[in-house]
Design a protein around this motif. Structure first.
Motif, PDB file in Angstrom:
ATOM      1  N   SER A 232       0.834  -1.206   0.000  1.00 46.28           N
ATOM      2  CA  SER A 232       0.000   0.000   0.000  1.00 46.28           C
ATOM      3  C   SER A 232       0.867   1.254   0.000  1.00 46.28           C
ATOM      4  O   SER A 232       0.506   2.270  -0.608  1.00 46.28           O
ATOM      5  N   GLY A 233       2.041   1.203   0.631  1.00 40.90           N
ATOM      6  CA  GLY A 233       2.966   2.336   0.584  1.00 40.90           C
ATOM      7  C   GLY A 233       3.471   2.585  -0.830  1.00 40.90           C
ATOM      8  O   GLY A 233       3.492   3.728  -1.303  1.00 40.90           O
ATOM      9  N   VAL A 234       3.861   1.524  -1.517  1.00 44.15           N
ATOM     10  CA  VAL A 234       4.305   1.648  -2.909  1.00 44.15           C
ATOM     11  C   VAL A 234       3.164   2.211  -3.756  1.00 44.15           C
ATOM     12  O   VAL A 234       3.366   3.119  -4.574  1.00 44.15           O
ATOM     13  N   ALA A 235       1.968   1.678  -3.556  1.00 44.73           N
ATOM     14  CA  ALA A 235       0.809   2.146  -4.337  1.00 44.73           C
ATOM     15  C   ALA A 235       0.568   3.633  -4.115  1.00 44.73           C
ATOM     16  O   ALA A 235       0.333   4.381  -5.072  1.00 44.73           O
ATOM     17  N   GLU A 236       0.636   4.089  -2.875  1.00 43.58           N
ATOM     18  CA  GLU A 236       0.396   5.507  -2.601  1.00 43.58           C
ATOM     19  C   GLU A 236       1.451   6.380  -3.265  1.00 43.58           C
ATOM     20  O   GLU A 236       1.118   7.430  -3.836  1.00 43.58           O
ATOM     21  N   VAL A 237       2.704   5.975  -3.209  1.00 43.47           N
ATOM     22  CA  VAL A 237       3.766   6.760  -3.834  1.00 43.47           C
ATOM     23  C   VAL A 237       3.570   6.797  -5.355  1.00 43.47           C
ATOM     24  O   VAL A 237       3.578   7.867  -5.974  1.00 43.47           O
ATOM     25  N   VAL A 238       3.393   5.641  -5.953  1.00 43.77           N
ATOM     26  CA  VAL A 238       3.259   5.563  -7.416  1.00 43.77           C
ATOM     27  C   VAL A 238       2.014   6.319  -7.893  1.00 43.77           C
ATOM     28  O   VAL A 238       2.084   7.094  -8.859  1.00 43.77           O
ATOM     29  N   LEU A 239       0.892   6.108  -7.218  1.00 41.31           N
ATOM     30  CA  LEU A 239      -0.341   6.775  -7.639  1.00 41.31           C
ATOM     31  C   LEU A 239      -0.279   8.278  -7.384  1.00 41.31           C
ATOM     32  O   LEU A 239      -0.794   9.072  -8.178  1.00 41.31           O
ATOM     33  N   GLY A 240       0.346   8.678  -6.292  1.00 36.31           N
ATOM     34  CA  GLY A 240       0.513  10.108  -6.013  1.00 36.31           C
ATOM     35  C   GLY A 240       1.346  10.788  -7.087  1.00 36.31           C
ATOM     36  O   GLY A 240       0.996  11.866  -7.579  1.00 36.31           O
ATOM     37  N   ILE A 241       2.438  10.161  -7.478  1.00 38.59           N
ATOM     38  CA  ILE A 241       3.272  10.712  -8.552  1.00 38.59           C
ATOM     39  C   ILE A 241       2.496  10.690  -9.871  1.00 38.59           C
ATOM     40  O   ILE A 241       2.557  11.650 -10.650  1.00 38.59           O
ATOM     41  N   GLY A 242       1.748   9.625 -10.095  1.00 37.72           N
ATOM     42  CA  GLY A 242       0.975   9.517 -11.328  1.00 37.72           C
ATOM     43  C   GLY A 242      -0.042  10.632 -11.511  1.00 37.72           C
ATOM     44  O   GLY A 242      -0.397  10.982 -12.641  1.00 37.72           O
ATOM     45  N   LEU A 243      -0.514  11.211 -10.408  1.00 35.22           N
ATOM     46  CA  LEU A 243      -1.454  12.332 -10.505  1.00 35.22           C
ATOM     47  C   LEU A 243      -0.822  13.541 -11.193  1.00 35.22           C
ATOM     48  O   LEU A 243      -1.533  14.370 -11.777  1.00 35.22           O
ATOM     49  N   LEU A 244       0.471  13.667 -11.133  1.00 40.61           N
ATOM     50  CA  LEU A 244       1.164  14.851 -11.632  1.00 40.61           C
ATOM     51  C   LEU A 244       1.286  14.893 -13.155  1.00 40.61           C
ATOM     52  O   LEU A 244       1.605  15.932 -13.725  1.00 40.61           O
ATOM     53  N   PHE A 245       1.031  13.775 -13.810  1.00 32.76           N
ATOM     54  CA  PHE A 245       1.204  13.700 -15.255  1.00 32.76           C
ATOM     55  C   PHE A 245      -0.148  13.498 -15.938  1.00 32.76           C
ATOM     56  O   PHE A 245      -0.872  12.546 -15.607  1.00 32.76           O
ATOM     57  N   PRO A 246      -0.490  14.352 -16.893  1.00 33.92           N
ATOM     58  CA  PRO A 246      -1.791  14.229 -17.563  1.00 33.92           C
ATOM     59  C   PRO A 246      -2.046  12.831 -18.151  1.00 33.92           C
ATOM     60  O   PRO A 246      -3.172  12.337 -18.105  1.00 33.92           O
ATOM     61  N   ALA A 247      -1.013  12.180 -18.646  1.00 30.85           N
ATOM     62  CA  ALA A 247      -1.182  10.863 -19.269  1.00 30.85           C
ATOM     63  C   ALA A 247      -1.582   9.782 -18.268  1.00 30.85           C
ATOM     64  O   ALA A 247      -2.208   8.786 -18.638  1.00 30.85           O
ATOM     65  N   THR A 248      -1.227   9.954 -16.990  1.00 36.80           N
ATOM     66  CA  THR A 248      -1.517   8.928 -15.986  1.00 36.80           C
ATOM     67  C   THR A 248      -2.488   9.416 -14.903  1.00 36.80           C
ATOM     68  O   THR A 248      -2.826   8.661 -13.998  1.00 36.80           O
ATOM     69  N   ARG A 249      -2.917  10.656 -14.998  1.00 32.62           N
ATOM     70  CA  ARG A 249      -3.733  11.255 -13.937  1.00 32.62           C
ATOM     71  C   ARG A 249      -5.033  10.483 -13.693  1.00 32.62           C
ATOM     72  O   ARG A 249      -5.367  10.160 -12.557  1.00 32.62           O
ATOM     73  N   THR A 250      -5.777  10.196 -14.749  1.00 33.47           N
ATOM     74  CA  THR A 250      -7.065   9.510 -14.581  1.00 33.47           C
ATOM     75  C   THR A 250      -6.877   8.122 -13.983  1.00 33.47           C
ATOM     76  O   THR A 250      -7.578   7.755 -13.037  1.00 33.47           O
TER      77      THR A 250
END
Length: 115
Positions: free
Chosen positions: A45-63
């Motif tokens: 869950s820690g890895v998921a939060e980090v990866v998903l949090g970073i993913g929010l910053l990029f339009p291609a991965t935001r959704t």
């Protein structure tokens, strides 16, 4: 304003995810006993939060990241219920343990803004 909200959300999830690695015992303590592999689930869950949090910053991965956070928030909800109902967390005011439950809905709504 929406970019500030987006950056704040990304920061919150990345920071929370990193905290899973810094203080894993805290997260393992809130795991319901019926779940297996507490340490591994905390790390995942820690890895998921980090990866998903970073993913929010990029339009291609935001959704995709926002949907991932919604699923993660739903997946960790049993831990919040366990905290509120187990009686093991006496150092935390009961009202705060119960207030955390509807907060989960607010966090889901916040993530949904970016789907």
């Amino acid at each position: 304003m929406q970019s500030l909200s987006l950056y704040l959300m990304a920061f919150v999830y990345v920071a929370a995810g990193v905290n899973h690695f810094l203080r894993p015992k805290m997260y393992m303590a809130i795991m319901p006993p019926y779940l297996p592999a507490h340490y591994e689930l905390v790390m995942l869950s820690g890895v998921a939060e980090v990866v998903l949090g970073i993913g929010l910053l990029f339009p291609a991965t935001r959704t995709l990241s926002a949907w991932g956070l919604i699923l993660l928030l739903i997946a960790v909800f049993p831990a919040n219920v366990y905290m509120a109902t187990s009686g093991r967390f006496r150092k935390i005011p009961r009202w705060l343990l119960w207030a955390r439950l509807p907060l989960q809905g607010l966090l889901i709504w916040w993530a949904w803004q970016y789907t």
